[in-house]
Design a protein around this motif. Structure first.
Motif, short mmCIF file in Angstrom:
data_model
loop_
_atom_site.label_atom_id
_atom_site.label_comp_id
_atom_site.label_asym_id
_atom_site.label_seq_id
_atom_site.Cartn_x
_atom_site.Cartn_y
_atom_site.Cartn_z
N MET A 69 0.83 -1.20 0.00
CA MET A 69 0.00 0.00 0.00
C MET A 69 0.87 1.26 0.00
O MET A 69 0.51 2.28 0.59
N SER A 70 2.00 1.20 -0.69
CA SER A 70 2.88 2.37 -0.75
C SER A 70 2.14 3.55 -1.37
O SER A 70 1.22 3.38 -2.17
N GLU A 71 2.54 4.74 -0.98
CA GLU A 71 1.83 5.95 -1.38
C GLU A 71 1.69 6.10 -2.90
O GLU A 71 0.63 6.47 -3.39
N ARG A 72 2.75 5.81 -3.64
CA ARG A 72 2.70 6.01 -5.09
C ARG A 72 1.75 5.03 -5.76
O ARG A 72 1.04 5.39 -6.70
N VAL A 73 1.72 3.80 -5.28
CA VAL A 73 0.80 2.80 -5.85
C VAL A 73 -0.64 3.18 -5.51
O VAL A 73 -1.51 3.22 -6.37
N VAL A 74 -0.89 3.48 -4.24
CA VAL A 74 -2.24 3.82 -3.80
C VAL A 74 -2.74 5.09 -4.49
O VAL A 74 -3.89 5.15 -4.93
N ARG A 75 -1.89 6.08 -4.60
CA ARG A 75 -2.30 7.32 -5.28
C ARG A 75 -2.73 7.03 -6.71
O ARG A 75 -3.76 7.52 -7.17
N PHE A 76 -1.95 6.25 -7.44
CA PHE A 76 -2.30 5.90 -8.81
C PHE A 76 -3.65 5.18 -8.86
O PHE A 76 -4.53 5.54 -9.64
N LEU A 77 -3.84 4.18 -8.02
CA LEU A 77 -5.10 3.43 -8.02
C LEU A 77 -6.28 4.32 -7.63
O LEU A 77 -7.36 4.21 -8.21
N ASN A 78 -6.08 5.18 -6.65
CA ASN A 78 -7.16 6.09 -6.24
C ASN A 78 -7.56 7.01 -7.39
O ASN A 78 -8.75 7.29 -7.59
N LEU A 79 -6.59 7.48 -8.17
CA LEU A 79 -6.89 8.33 -9.31
C LEU A 79 -7.61 7.56 -10.42
O LEU A 79 -8.56 8.06 -11.01
N VAL A 80 -7.17 6.34 -10.69
CA VAL A 80 -7.79 5.53 -11.74
C VAL A 80 -9.24 5.21 -11.40
O VAL A 80 -10.14 5.35 -12.23
N PHE A 81 -9.48 4.79 -10.16
CA PHE A 81 -10.81 4.34 -9.77
C PHE A 81 -11.66 5.42 -9.10
O PHE A 81 -12.83 5.19 -8.81
N ASP A 82 -11.06 6.57 -8.83
CA ASP A 82 -11.77 7.67 -8.18
C ASP A 82 -12.42 7.23 -6.87
O ASP A 82 -13.52 7.66 -6.52
N SER A 83 -11.73 6.33 -6.16
CA SER A 83 -12.16 5.91 -4.83
C SER A 83 -10.97 5.26 -4.14
O SER A 83 -9.99 4.90 -4.80
N PRO A 84 -11.05 5.10 -2.81
CA PRO A 84 -9.89 4.55 -2.09
C PRO A 84 -9.57 3.11 -2.50
O PRO A 84 -10.47 2.28 -2.67
N ALA A 85 -8.28 2.84 -2.65
CA ALA A 85 -7.82 1.48 -2.99
C ALA A 85 -7.97 0.57 -1.78
O ALA A 85 -7.84 1.00 -0.63
N LEU A 86 -8.25 -0.69 -2.05
CA LEU A 86 -8.41 -1.70 -1.01
C LEU A 86 -7.64 -2.94 -1.45
O LEU A 86 -7.86 -3.45 -2.55
N ALA A 87 -6.74 -3.41 -0.61
CA ALA A 87 -6.03 -4.67 -0.89
C ALA A 87 -6.91 -5.80 -0.36
O ALA A 87 -7.35 -5.78 0.79
N PHE A 88 -7.19 -6.79 -1.20
CA PHE A 88 -8.03 -7.90 -0.75
C PHE A 88 -7.43 -9.26 -1.04
O PHE A 88 -8.00 -10.28 -0.71
N GLN A 89 -6.24 -9.29 -1.63
CA GLN A 89 -5.56 -10.55 -1.87
C GLN A 89 -4.10 -10.25 -2.17
O GLN A 89 -3.79 -9.22 -2.78
#
Length: 184
Positions: A69-89
């Protein structure tokens, strides 16, 4: 998408130390196939010498969660999906799985599949023959295979259509002129 330096060496080292502890303590589960059949069981030190997948290490370790859940990965995913990223696996490999080219969406069941992304973090330098990630460029545009003619998810415990699924992917890649690449 490639995000160079998305995870610091410090985070990778801390996560690796936590994973090393899991192998010694037996506090994780693995999927292995060294006997010819897929088995899920407690991790043992011997698993380091055979192909396997360490399952959901992030659920057991703050250091692994911090890495994935590093900041750069999460920021990218949040921008792509326009919602908070969630790790589930999570899956951890020391050996390449040698699994046939496939689409994760057939195996990973999510309610909103267009809101799923796979993230691969190389915890070491990748060189030819090191078990690098293989992918088919543009395969996300290929038509979905429907199991039983109705579902994009492979039925649990029923592998009868699995060969047809893999053939479909190969056929579509050839029809679309897509090429296999190895990530280095």
């Amino acid at each position: 998408v490639i995000i160079p330096g998305a995870v610091s060496g410090r985070r990778i080292n801390m996560a690796q130390a936590a994973i090393d502890d899991m192998y010694q303590s037996g506090k994780a589960y693995v999927e292995s196939w060294d006997t010819g059949a897929v088995r899920v069981g407690k991790v043992e030190p011997r698993h380091r010498d055979i192909p396997h997948k360490l399952i959901d290490a992030y659920a057991l370790s703050p250091a692994v969660r911090d890495m994935i859940m590093s900041e750069r990965v999460v920021r990218f995913l949040n921008l792509v999906f326009d919602s908070p990223a969630l790790a589930f696996q999570s899956l951890y490999f020391e050996w390449g799985s040698e699994q046939a080219i496939h689409q994760d969406t057939a195996y990973v069941r999510v309610n909103r599949p267009m809101e799923m992304a796979g993230v691969w973090i190389a915890m070491e330098d990748i060189a030819e023959g090191s078990g690098e990630l293989e992918y088919v460029v543009g395969s996300h545009r290929a038509p979905e295979y429907l199991f039983g003619g109705t579902s994009k998810w492979m039925p649990h415990h029923d592998m009868t259509e699995h060969p047809k699924f893999l053939t479909h992917l190969q056929t579509e890649a050839e029809r679309m002129g897509l090429r296999l690449e190895r990530f280095r």
